[in-house]
Design an enzyme around this catalytic site. Structure first.
Site, PDB file in Angstrom:
ATOM      1  N   TYR A   1       0.852  -1.205   0.000  1.00  0.00           N
ATOM      2  CA  TYR A   1       0.000   0.000   0.000  1.00  0.00           C
ATOM      3  C   TYR A   1       0.881   1.244   0.000  1.00  0.00           C
ATOM      4  CZ  TYR A   1      -2.925   3.740   1.848  1.00  0.00           C
ATOM      5  OH  TYR A   1      -3.553   4.952   2.037  1.00  0.00           O
TER       6      TYR A   1
HETATM    7  O1  LIG Z   1      -2.268   6.910   7.679  1.00  0.00           O
HETATM    8  C1  LIG Z   1      -2.361   6.203   6.697  1.00  0.00           C
HETATM    9  O2  LIG Z   1      -1.849   6.498   5.651  1.00  0.00           O
HETATM   10  C2  LIG Z   1      -3.070   4.912   6.787  1.00  0.00           C
HETATM   11  O3  LIG Z   1      -3.964   4.969   7.903  1.00  0.00           O
HETATM   12  C3  LIG Z   1      -4.664   3.788   8.145  1.00  0.00           C
HETATM   13  O4  LIG Z   1      -3.757   2.741   8.417  1.00  0.00           O
HETATM   14  P1  LIG Z   1      -3.380   2.444   9.929  1.00  0.00           P
HETATM   15  O5  LIG Z   1      -2.730   3.603  10.550  1.00  0.00           O
HETATM   16  O6  LIG Z   1      -2.642   1.163   9.933  1.00  0.00           O
HETATM   17  O7  LIG Z   1      -4.831   2.333  10.600  1.00  0.00           O
HETATM   18  P2  LIG Z   1      -5.601   1.094  11.241  1.00  0.00           P
HETATM   19  O8  LIG Z   1      -5.691   0.000  10.277  1.00  0.00           O
HETATM   20  O9  LIG Z   1      -6.862   1.628  11.791  1.00  0.00           O
HETATM   21  O10 LIG Z   1      -4.647   0.664  12.428  1.00  0.00           O
HETATM   22  C4  LIG Z   1      -4.376   1.564  13.493  1.00  0.00           C
HETATM   23  C5  LIG Z   1      -3.519   0.885  14.507  1.00  0.00           C
HETATM   24  O11 LIG Z   1      -4.239  -0.186  15.093  1.00  0.00           O
HETATM   25  C6  LIG Z   1      -3.441  -1.375  15.052  1.00  0.00           C
HETATM   26  N1  LIG Z   1      -4.353  -2.522  14.901  1.00  0.00           N
HETATM   27  C7  LIG Z   1      -5.089  -2.693  13.809  1.00  0.00           C
HETATM   28  C8  LIG Z   1      -5.949  -3.742  13.671  1.00  0.00           C
HETATM   29  C9  LIG Z   1      -6.059  -4.662  14.719  1.00  0.00           C
HETATM   30  O12 LIG Z   1      -6.806  -5.642  14.674  1.00  0.00           O
HETATM   31  N2  LIG Z   1      -5.283  -4.482  15.816  1.00  0.00           N
HETATM   32  C10 LIG Z   1      -4.442  -3.423  15.947  1.00  0.00           C
HETATM   33  O13 LIG Z   1      -3.770  -3.287  16.956  1.00  0.00           O
HETATM   34  C11 LIG Z   1      -2.541  -1.204  13.870  1.00  0.00           C
HETATM   35  O14 LIG Z   1      -1.399  -2.000  14.031  1.00  0.00           O
HETATM   36  C12 LIG Z   1      -2.248   0.283  13.940  1.00  0.00           C
HETATM   37  O15 LIG Z   1      -1.192   0.513  14.809  1.00  0.00           O
HETATM   38  C13 LIG Z   1      -5.500   3.427   6.928  1.00  0.00           C
HETATM   39  O16 LIG Z   1      -6.155   2.197   7.160  1.00  0.00           O
HETATM   40  C14 LIG Z   1      -4.674   3.351   5.701  1.00  0.00           C
HETATM   41  O17 LIG Z   1      -5.525   3.145   4.604  1.00  0.00           O
HETATM   42  C15 LIG Z   1      -3.837   4.588   5.521  1.00  0.00           C
HETATM   43  O18 LIG Z   1      -4.654   5.637   5.096  1.00  0.00           O
END
Ligand SMILES: O=C(O)[C@H]1O[C@H](OP(=O)(O)OP(=O)(O)OC[C@H]2O[C@@H](n3ccc(=O)[nH]c3=O)[C@H](O)[C@@H]2O)[C@H](O)[C@@H](O)[C@H]1O
Length: 432
Positions: free
Chosen positions: A242
């Site tokens: 991504y």
């Molecule tokens: O800023 C971005 O550019 C991206 O932001 C977002 O990604 P992320 O920051 O990864 O958000 P998100 O999935 O909500 O996980 C948040 C936290 O929860 C943790 N996480 C997640 C799932 C879970 O089951 N457990 C968990 O601990 C996980 O490890 C993480 O630390 C958008 O989805 C992406 O499309 C993109 O726009």
């Protein structure tokens, strides 16, 4: 010797019984009669065909007008009406991914202040399309026309630019999600690379060329350890496909800026959340699972360090998007040729105050008044990064961007929306 005339035309018809002559004459008559009949028939058929064709074209134009499928006259009218500007110095904006989380919010904000907005979205099933349909209904209420179509559809996109001289494109259509890239890598290439190029080609060919503002991502900072992340920091260590496609998008847009004079603004969004959000994101799925009494998995970084995100509230992101459109310079090319250098910008749109994932869960528990069943797991090597933190001074200076909603307040607004949309009951939550 009989003259030629005599030979064929009897002086007294019926009297002359010469067999040869008679049969020749009959043949002539037959021949003459059949030629004229054929001629009449041909005329008749010609008239019939002509009237059929004109009737058919009448029917076609009626159907074309009444039909809503793309390309029909009615469809064109809806597109033009929606693109109509209703304020002085307003803009006419094509919003891609308009049924998405950020796309729907930005479309409504622009329309409310009098800008013309046309939306496009392919309504894919990465997450429940019924939520996208519900957002579409919101857009309908604001008179934003939303086309169901793909940015990879060259004909559709070029048709849109034929119909409307868009001043701006807000490009938010993308395959989102960091971890899903391991499951379906091709969808990232399809939307974030191929789709982007198709759109840029149409923008390059358009006359006038629109200015483009588009969604990059905080994920481009990848494995960077220097915090907070500044736009000038290295972005060559992506941790997920991504992130890699978003970084590629930054390079691709630079090329179109350099060669064709397209005005480009890339926005690095930092974990955007809020009402009408994406069900695949952690804050959203945690809410659903907590309400359903299911356990949630909280990832933990190396050495048991909590993961952290610079969670950014949707209204702040909308302000950053609109500010970018308002300050975007004009594209300088025409007929596919650059006339002068055009603007190329990249901004962080974050909140500048990272919060750990367990802290975020504690806030949700408070708003939901339900304790979460937590399952803590070491972060799998699935593309995640341990933390994000935005330096937003550039956006502050150039766009007047100033986030005003902290996570506690923003999650409260999200939970209120969630409960009004899905309700408390498990049955309703199954809609997701
Ligand atoms: O800023 C971005 O550019 C991206 O932001 C977002 O990604 P992320 O920051 O990864 O958000 P998100 O999935 O909500 O996980 C948040 C936290 O929860 C943790 N996480 C997640 C799932 C879970 O089951 N457990 C968990 O601990 C996980 O490890 C993480 O630390 C958008 O989805 C992406 O499309 C993109 O726009």
């Amino acid at each position: 010797m009989r003259g030629l005339e005599e030979e064929f035309i009897p002086s007294t018809p019926g009297k002359f019984k010469d067999k040869t002559y008679y049969s020749g004459n009959r043949q002539f008559h037959r021949c003459f009669a059949s030629t004229s009949t054929m001629f009449l028939w041909a005329l008749f058929l010609l008239a019939l065909t002509a009237s059929y064709l004109s009737f058919q074209s009448f029917i076609n134009s009626g159907t074309r007008y009444l039909s809503s499928t793309w390309g029909s006259l009615h469809w064109e009218k809806q597109v033009r009406d929606s693109a109509q500007i209703h304020r002085v110095n307003g803009m006419s904006v094509l919003v891609t991914g308009a049924a998405g989380f950020v796309g729907s919010h930005v479309s409504i904000a622009l329309k409310k202040r009098g800008d013309g907005v046309v939306g496009i979205d392919n309504f894919n099933n990465y997450y429940d399309p019924s939520l996208k349909k519900a957002r579409k209904n919101l857009l309908n209420l604001q008179n934003v026309y939303l086309i169901e179509g793909d940015i990879n559809d060259v004909h559709l996109i070029s048709k849109l630019f034929d119909i409307v001289a868009f001043t701006h494109v807000m490009h938010l259509a993308a395959q989102a999600g960091v971890r899903y890239a391991m499951e379906n890598p091709k969808s990232y290439v399809h939307s974030n690379i191929a789709g982007l190029v198709t759109l840029l080609e149409a923008c390059k060919n358009a006359n006038p060329q629109p200015a483009i503002v588009w969604a990059s991502s905080s994920s481009v900072y990848g494995l960077n350890e220097k915090v907070p992340f500044s736009e000038s920091d290295r972005t060559d260590q992506p941790a997920s496909l991504y992130a890699a496609t978003k970084k590629a998008g930054e390079e691709i847009t630079h090329t179109y800026n350099h060669i064709y004079g397209l005005s480009i603004t890339g926005l690095r969004f930092f974990t955007v959340y809020g009402p009408w959000g994406r069900p695949d994101m952690a804050y959203f799925s945690f809410t659903r699972n907590i309400l359903q009494g299911k356990s949630i998995t909280i990832y933990r970084g190396k050495n048991r360090v909590d993961l952290a995100r610079d969670f950014t509230y949707i209204d702040d992101i909308v302000k950053g998007c609109v500010g970018s459109l308002d300050t975007a310079g004009k594209s300088t090319g025409s007929g596919g040729k650059k006339r002068a250098p055009a603007m190329f910008r990249i901004f962080n749109l974050g909140n500048t105050s990272p919060v750990t994932v367990p802290m975020m869960v504690a806030m949700l528990e408070k708003h939901l008044k339900v304790k979460a069943k937590k399952h803590v797991l070491d972060m799998p090597g699935n593309g995640d990064v341990p933390f994000t933190h935005a330096n937003i001074s550039l956006a502050q200076k150039e766009l007047g961007y100033k986030p005003t909603t902290n996570l506690q307040t923003g999650l409260g607004k999200f939970v209120r929306w969630y409960l009004s949309y899905y309700g408390y009951s498990q049955e309703k939550s199954m809609k997701e």
